[in-house]
Scaffold this active site. Structure first.
Site, PDB file in Angstrom:
ATOM      1  N   TYR A 174      -6.323   7.120  -7.412  1.00  0.00           N
ATOM      2  CA  TYR A 174      -5.260   6.282  -6.853  1.00  0.00           C
ATOM      3  C   TYR A 174      -5.498   6.090  -5.359  1.00  0.00           C
ATOM      4  CZ  TYR A 174      -0.632   4.983  -5.107  1.00  0.00           C
ATOM      5  OH  TYR A 174       0.403   4.356  -4.464  1.00  0.00           O
ATOM      6  N   SER A 182       0.844  -1.185   0.000  1.00  0.00           N
ATOM      7  CA  SER A 182       0.000   0.000   0.000  1.00  0.00           C
ATOM      8  C   SER A 182       0.887   1.245   0.000  1.00  0.00           C
ATOM      9  CB  SER A 182      -0.944  -0.041   1.204  1.00  0.00           C
ATOM     10  OG  SER A 182      -1.857   1.035   1.176  1.00  0.00           O
ATOM     11  N   LYS A 226      -6.310   2.484  -3.259  1.00  0.00           N
ATOM     12  CA  LYS A 226      -5.475   2.031  -2.149  1.00  0.00           C
ATOM     13  C   LYS A 226      -6.251   2.017  -0.831  1.00  0.00           C
ATOM     14  CE  LYS A 226      -1.537   1.096  -4.157  1.00  0.00           C
ATOM     15  NZ  LYS A 226      -0.971  -0.275  -4.149  1.00  0.00           N
TER      16      LYS A 226
END
Length: 233
Positions: A93, A79, A97
């Protein structure tokens, strides 16, 4: 027509047949996408969620039956500190995550009794091409140019970089060595692992801002004090 990639289950099955099982799964695939939320197209959104979130989900699902049957295994999700906070123009993005961390935290509680360990490695800046040649860009809307310049230091996207140029940060070898030490060491109970020189400071700053924001609700301080008292008891 060129064949597509093999389904995750097939890849895992072949690995299990060859090696007797998958001891450690490292989900490292992913890329960055620069674009305001309004600028990102449906195709771009689906592609980054597929790569950064769903790919890890499918592979995790594929290894779990074997790990549960053997009573051991380790799923290591790569991560980012961007899964703790969010930055303008990296929203999709960040979303992917955050999703990776969400299902992984739930997973850790689901598989602990089977002897399967789950770790989330929150990386800071790594000296790779993530922010240079590998970065993807949504088509910019001029309405965001001033905001873009203030946040990113330029209103021009995509930005150009020399072939092979990296963005600075902790060396990949150092990251890999730290992850390997974590996998080989007995569990210390941590779900999240801070990796990289700048990761602790980034996470601390984000969590401090979040706590300050929650504290604007007077009920939060009372609830926090109550929780501290319960923990001490």
């Amino acid at each position: 027509m060129r064949p597509g990639p093999a389904p995750p289950g097939d890849v895992v099955r072949r690995a299990e047949e060859r090696h007797g099982g998958v001891d450690v799964l490292v989900n490292n695939a992913g890329y960055g996408l620069v674009g305001a939320v309004e600028e990102v197209s449906e195709a771009e959104a689906r592609e980054i969620v597929d790569a950064d979130l769903l790919g890890a989900l499918w592979l995790t699902q594929a290894v779990l039956p074997g790990m549960r049957a053997r009573g051991s295994g380790h799923v290591l999700q790569i991560s980012t500190t961007g899964a703790v906070g969010a930055m303008p123009f990296l929203g999709l993005y960040n979303a992917a995550k955050w999703g990776l961390e969400g299902f992984s935290e739930a997973l850790a509680g689901e598989v602990r009794e089977f002897g399967v360990r789950v770790s989330i490695a929150e990386l800071g800046a790594v000296d790779t091409q993530w922010g240079t040649g590998s970065m993807r860009f949504a088509a910019p809307d001029p309405a965001y140019d001033a905001v873009r310049d203030g946040v990113l230091g330029t209103s021009e996207v995509p930005w150009l970089s020399e072939p092979g140029a990296t963005g600075g940060g902790t060396a990949p070898r150092e990251i890999a060595e730290e992850l390997l030490r974590h996998v080989e060491a007995p569990s210390d109970g941590r779900l999240r692992l801070l990796v990289g020189d700048d990761a602790p400071g980034q996470v601390a700053a984000v969590l401090r801002r979040r706590l300050d924001e929650y504290a604007l609700d007077p009920r939060f301080a009372t609830a926090e004090d109550a929780a501290d008292g319960t923990a001490e008891a």
